[in-house]
Structure formats: structure tokens, C-alpha cells
Design a protein around this motif. Structure first.
Motif, mmCIF file in Angstrom:
data_model
loop_
_atom_site.group_PDB
_atom_site.id
_atom_site.type_symbol
_atom_site.label_atom_id
_atom_site.label_comp_id
_atom_site.label_asym_id
_atom_site.label_seq_id
_atom_site.Cartn_x
_atom_site.Cartn_y
_atom_site.Cartn_z
ATOM 1 N N GLY A 100 0.790 -1.228 0.000
ATOM 2 C CA GLY A 100 0.000 0.000 0.000
ATOM 3 C C GLY A 100 0.817 1.270 0.000
ATOM 4 O O GLY A 100 0.306 2.337 0.366
ATOM 5 N N TRP A 101 2.084 1.208 -0.447
ATOM 6 C CA TRP A 101 2.958 2.370 -0.402
ATOM 7 C C TRP A 101 3.132 3.064 -1.742
ATOM 8 O O TRP A 101 3.941 3.994 -1.858
ATOM 9 N N ASN A 102 2.392 2.636 -2.777
ATOM 10 C CA ASN A 102 2.346 3.430 -4.001
ATOM 11 C C ASN A 102 1.426 4.621 -3.771
ATOM 12 O O ASN A 102 0.429 4.526 -3.060
ATOM 13 N N SER A 107 -6.621 4.311 -0.078
ATOM 14 C CA SER A 107 -6.316 4.665 1.310
ATOM 15 C C SER A 107 -7.345 4.121 2.294
ATOM 16 O O SER A 107 -7.287 4.438 3.478
ATOM 17 N N ASP A 108 -8.300 3.284 1.806
ATOM 18 C CA ASP A 108 -9.306 2.761 2.729
ATOM 19 C C ASP A 108 -8.745 1.648 3.609
ATOM 20 O O ASP A 108 -9.315 1.322 4.645
ATOM 21 N N GLN A 109 -7.600 1.069 3.201
ATOM 22 C CA GLN A 109 -6.917 0.079 4.025
ATOM 23 C C GLN A 109 -5.578 0.652 4.487
ATOM 24 O O GLN A 109 -4.870 1.277 3.705
ATOM 25 N N PRO A 110 -5.218 0.467 5.754
ATOM 26 C CA PRO A 110 -3.936 1.011 6.221
ATOM 27 C C PRO A 110 -2.770 0.334 5.518
ATOM 28 O O PRO A 110 -2.810 -0.864 5.228
ATOM 29 N N ALA A 111 -1.740 1.120 5.231
ATOM 30 C CA ALA A 111 -0.543 0.568 4.615
ATOM 31 C C ALA A 111 0.177 -0.341 5.612
ATOM 32 O O ALA A 111 0.092 -0.156 6.821
ATOM 33 N N TRP A 144 10.425 3.919 9.376
ATOM 34 C CA TRP A 144 11.573 3.510 10.178
ATOM 35 C C TRP A 144 11.655 4.271 11.499
ATOM 36 O O TRP A 144 12.115 3.724 12.502
ATOM 37 N N MET A 145 11.217 5.515 11.554
ATOM 38 C CA MET A 145 11.351 6.281 12.791
ATOM 39 C C MET A 145 10.502 5.678 13.907
ATOM 40 O O MET A 145 10.915 5.647 15.071
ATOM 41 N N LYS A 246 0.044 11.135 6.443
ATOM 42 C CA LYS A 246 -1.221 10.526 6.868
ATOM 43 C C LYS A 246 -1.130 9.005 6.812
ATOM 44 O O LYS A 246 -1.623 8.300 7.698
ATOM 45 N N ARG A 247 -0.499 8.505 5.760
ATOM 46 C CA ARG A 247 -0.415 7.063 5.579
ATOM 47 C C ARG A 247 0.611 6.420 6.495
ATOM 48 O O ARG A 247 0.439 5.282 6.932
ATOM 49 N N SER A 248 1.677 7.136 6.809
ATOM 50 C CA SER A 248 2.795 6.536 7.544
ATOM 51 C C SER A 248 2.812 6.882 9.027
ATOM 52 O O SER A 248 3.328 6.111 9.834
#
Length: 453
Positions: A100-102, A107-111, A144-145, A246-248
Motif C-alpha cells: 500500500g505504499w504506491n 487509502s481505505d486500508q492502512p498501509a 523507520w522512525m 497521513k499514511r505513515s
């Protein structure tokens, strides 16, 4: 019976880490600066620095070689030198990020969270005969953080933030980026800003130009600039940054570092840019507490995320008219140091001055940015005009190698052109894990020793 407490400083882990690095030869993949298109760009095998026992041979694979006895797609034998880099015939190919990182992924499913990064289908392994020594891969590291224990307690000024210089100067669909001048000399990143963040970059440097495009949309007038030329529109990049955080859930530093085109003696244009930043980033931008202090570099990631915000904006607020000049959304700029007009020998001396943090070093106890670049003008001064890729191909491996010594432990922000021909993200993760461990365990353990006499 007497009881004595001894404070043990946790250097054991550091000693073991250094010992393990000296005991073998790190081998890793980077993206070379070849190829007219990203898909045609060739991969590089890197080893070292300072291998104490180079492997007998190294292979590149399209699948994880630990899962089966695959034959390598490419093999090199007879490595003799302790530090090296070799361009292979293996192409990067079309990038597709898993989990889901493209950018275009729904965005309805979490990456997917990747605690140790996620390998793309490019692996490198080293061997002595049939004995497997090391395995690594070209990987994305989108969160990574969040995976480093206690790093969120470190002040930002003590975190090694891998960054890019002229982050938006990427070859794209804009007509302005299609000329040979722009493509060869002013574009300085292979990956767009979205991909940079997915690979693990956490500091973005923006030089902004203004040109009235005679449209009703004020945002259309602001462009990413480099070497005093317009490259690509700004607003789409700001939206990519917002989508990524938002995604990460990661924290990003955005540095609006210079304004070479259209801003001089025009405070109203600075105000217009401020309105755009407030519109696009306002709900994700950290709000500093002016009653506490103005040094955003003293804040830690935990404090920023407690506001449910993920973007820290550096901006020269003195250029804005009141009241925007006192906006809590903007942080004063950090110290900046650049190698733009230095040769390799001068760069080494300059890095030694900065990263040693000795009394004569200009680095102070605040956030600071080291920009490892060579400008086009610098190459003109040597009567040898080099493309941006040639400049980075010479400088980046040297800086990357020098940072793997003790200097890396003192790094704050390190920004590069064409970061992709280094492993600066992996290096930053290793350094930050060590820093966080030492900070969290400085009063690590008390051993009770009993005197039985």
C-alpha cells in the motif's frame, strides 16, 4: 557484609556493534546514476568501507537467496580492495512498492508497517565458496522512525535525519523540465518526493520560485527552483507530503531554504506562499510553543506527534509581514553548511571541522543542516562543466563513507543530490538506534556486588 553499587555505562553494545562490522564485509545495493530513464538505471554493488576480509564472490538475485539455492543474475569474483563500488548490468526496472505504499494505492486500508524495511526484488549476497556471509536488498523504509525504540525521546537536533537537497528538482511532466539544460544540470534527484519519503528520507529542501501564470489559482504561481531556474510546480509536492504523513504517521522536516526567483522586495509574495502552506499543510504542521522557546530543534518527535501533527516547517519568518511573521506554524531556520564550491579535499577538511564539534567548529547546540553538493558554477570555475549526476557520482560515495566513521554519530541533517547512490537511510537508522539506546540507558543498570570478606 558490605554492599556496593557500581554504575555501568552501556558501551558494551557499541563495542559489539563495532566488532561485528569489523569482523565481516558489509555488502549492499544502491541505484547508480546511469540510464536516461529510471527504469533503465543500473544497480550498483557496494562493499565496505574498510573490509577486513572481502568475500570471495558476490551475487545479485531477483529473489531472496536464503529461501532457495538460486543462481545469481549477476556475479563478481575476486574482490581484493577493502572499499569499492561496481555498476552492474542489472536494471532497476519499474518501481512498484508493496504493502500500500504506491501513491495511487487506495487509502481505505492502512498501509503495511515494515519494522525492518521491505525488500524490493533486488537482493545482494556475499559468499566464501558456498558459505553465505551476508544478505541485503534494495528496500523501502516508510516507517523507520516509529520502529526505533526511544528515538522519539531524542531532541530533533540529536537525530540523524537523512535528507535530499533540491528535493523537488526531479525530471517530470512539466514543460520546464524537458530541456537538456534542466534534465542534465538542474534535475538532482532520480526519485520524486513521494518515493524519497517511502525510501526513508525525512528532510526535504525546497528552493522556491514565483512566476505569475495568469490563472485564477494562486497556487499555480509557485514552483520548485534550482540553480535559479524553475523546475516543477510546488503544490502537487506539498500534497504528496501530506498524503505520506497521513499514511505513515512519520514526522517530516520541510525546509523552505531559498527564494531565488520573484521574491526579492516582494513581501506580498512571501505572504501568498504562507497562505498556500497554511492551506495545504496547516492541519499537519507542528505548532511551536512561543512561551517555551522558539527552537524547534529542541523538540522531540513525541512532542510533535502529541499534537497529532507530522510536519515541521522551517521558514525565514523575518521575510513575512506582521502578523504572519509570528505564526506558530513556522519554525526559524536551522544552521546551514554547504560544500557547493569545494573540491573533494576541501570537503573532507570541512566535514572534519563540522562533525568533530570541537570548540572551533561553527556547529552549535541547535539544529544544523549539512548539504553535500557541488554546484554547477563550481564545475565551471574548474573549466570542466559536469552534469549533476557526474558531480554526485564523485561526491556522494566519499561523504557516505566518511559518515560511516565516528562523524556519523554527530550528524543532524545530511542532505544530498541523488541520495539514491548511497545507503544514507540505512546509515541513519543504525546511528539513531545507537543514540536512542545510549540516551535511554545512560543510567542503565546498577550491579549489586557483595563483599563476602
Amino acid at each position: 557484609m558490605n554492599k556496593m553499587k557500581i554504575l555501568v555505562v552501556p558501551f558494551l553494545q557499541s563495542i559489539l556493534l563495532i566488532g561485528s562490522l569489523e569482523a565481516h564485509c558489509p555488502v549492499y545495493l544502491t541505484v547508480s546514476l546511469t540510464g536516461k530513464t529510471l527504469q533503465d538505471t543500473l544497480l550498483e554493488i557496494n562493499w565496505g568501507p574498510y573490509c577486513y576480509g572481502p568475500p570471495q564472490w558476490v551475487g545479485i538475485y531477483a529473489k531472496d537467496p536464503t529461501t532457495s539455492n538460486f543462481q545469481p543474475d549477476f556475479r563478481i569474483d575476486g574482490i581484493a580492495n577493502r572499499t569499492g563500488k561496481l555498476i552492474t548490468p542489472i536494471k532497476l526496472g519499474k518501481l512498484h512498492f508493496p504493502g500500500g505504499w504506491n501513491r495511487q494505492d487506495a487509502s481505505d486500508q492502512p498501509a503495511t508497517q515494515y519494522p525492518a524495511g521491505k525488500c524490493l526484488p533486488h537482493f545482494v549476497a556475499s559468499y566464501n565458496g558456498t558459505e553465505l556471509l551476508t544478505v541485503d536488498c534494495l528496500k523501502i523504509q516508510p516507517n523507520w522512525m516509529a520502529q526505533i525504540k526511544d528515538v522519539n525521546r531524542l531532541p530533533l537536533k540529536d537525530i540523524f535525519l537523512p535528507g535530499t537537497h533540491a528535493s523537488g528538482a526531479v525530471f517530470g511532466s512539466s514543460n520546464k523540465s524537458n530541456s537538456i539544460l534542466v534534465r542534465d544540470y538542474l534535475v538532482v534527484q532520480q526519485f520524486d518526493v513521494w518515493s524519497q519519503l517511502v525510501f526513508g528520507i525525512r528532510y526535504l529542501d525546497f528552493s522556491i520560485g514565483y512566476k505569475n501564470m495568469n490563472t485564477e489559482n494562486e497556487a499555480d504561481n509557485f514552483w520548485i527552483a534550482n540553480e535559479n531556474m524553475l523546475i516543477t510546480p510546488l503544490v502537487g509536492i506539498l500534497r504528496d507530503v501530506c498524503l505520506f504523513v497521513k499514511r505513515s504517521g512519520e514526522m517530516i522536516v520541510l525546509d523552505f531554504s531559498s527564494f531565488p526567483i520573484g521574491f526579492y522586495k516582494h513581501p506580498e509574495i512571501y505572504s501568498s506562499l504562507y497562505r498556500l502552506l497554511r492551506q495545504e499543510l496547516g492541519y499537519e504542521a507542528y505548532r511551536r510553543n512561543v512561551t517555551k522557546d522558539d527552537h524547534c530543534a529542541n523538540r522531540n518527535i513525541r512532542e510533535i506527534l502529541q499534537q497529532d501533527r507530522h510536519i515541521l516547517i522551517l521558514f525565514p519568518t523575518q521575510e513575512l509581514p506582521y502578523p504572519a511573521s509570528e505564526s506558530t506554524m513556522l519554525c526559524p531556520p536551522w544552521q546551514r553548511f554547504s560544500t557547493s564550491f569545494m573540491n573533494i579535499s576541501q570537503t573532507l577538511d570541512y566535514m572534519q571541522l563540522l562533525f568533530s564539534k570541537k570548540p572551533d567548529s561553527p556547529v552549535r547546540d541547535d539544529g544544523w543542516i549539512f548539504t553535500a553538493v557541488r554546484s554547477m558554477e563550481q564545475t565551471l570555475n574548474t573549466q570542466k562543466l559536469e552534469t549533476a549526476k557526474k558531480r554526485a557520482a564523485v561526491l556522494n560515495p566519499k561523504v557516505n563513507q566518511w559518515l560511516k566513521g565516528p562523524w556519523g554519530n554527530n550528524a543532524n541533517v545530511v542532505a544530498m543530490d541523488y541520495f539514491s547512490n548511497t545507503n544514507i537511510v540505512d546509515l541513519a537508522i543504525q546511528v539513531n538506534a545507537h543514540k536512542a539506546f545510549v540516551m535511554a540507558n545512560k543510567d542503565y543498570i546498577n550491579l549489586d556486588i557483595f563483599n563476602l570478606c
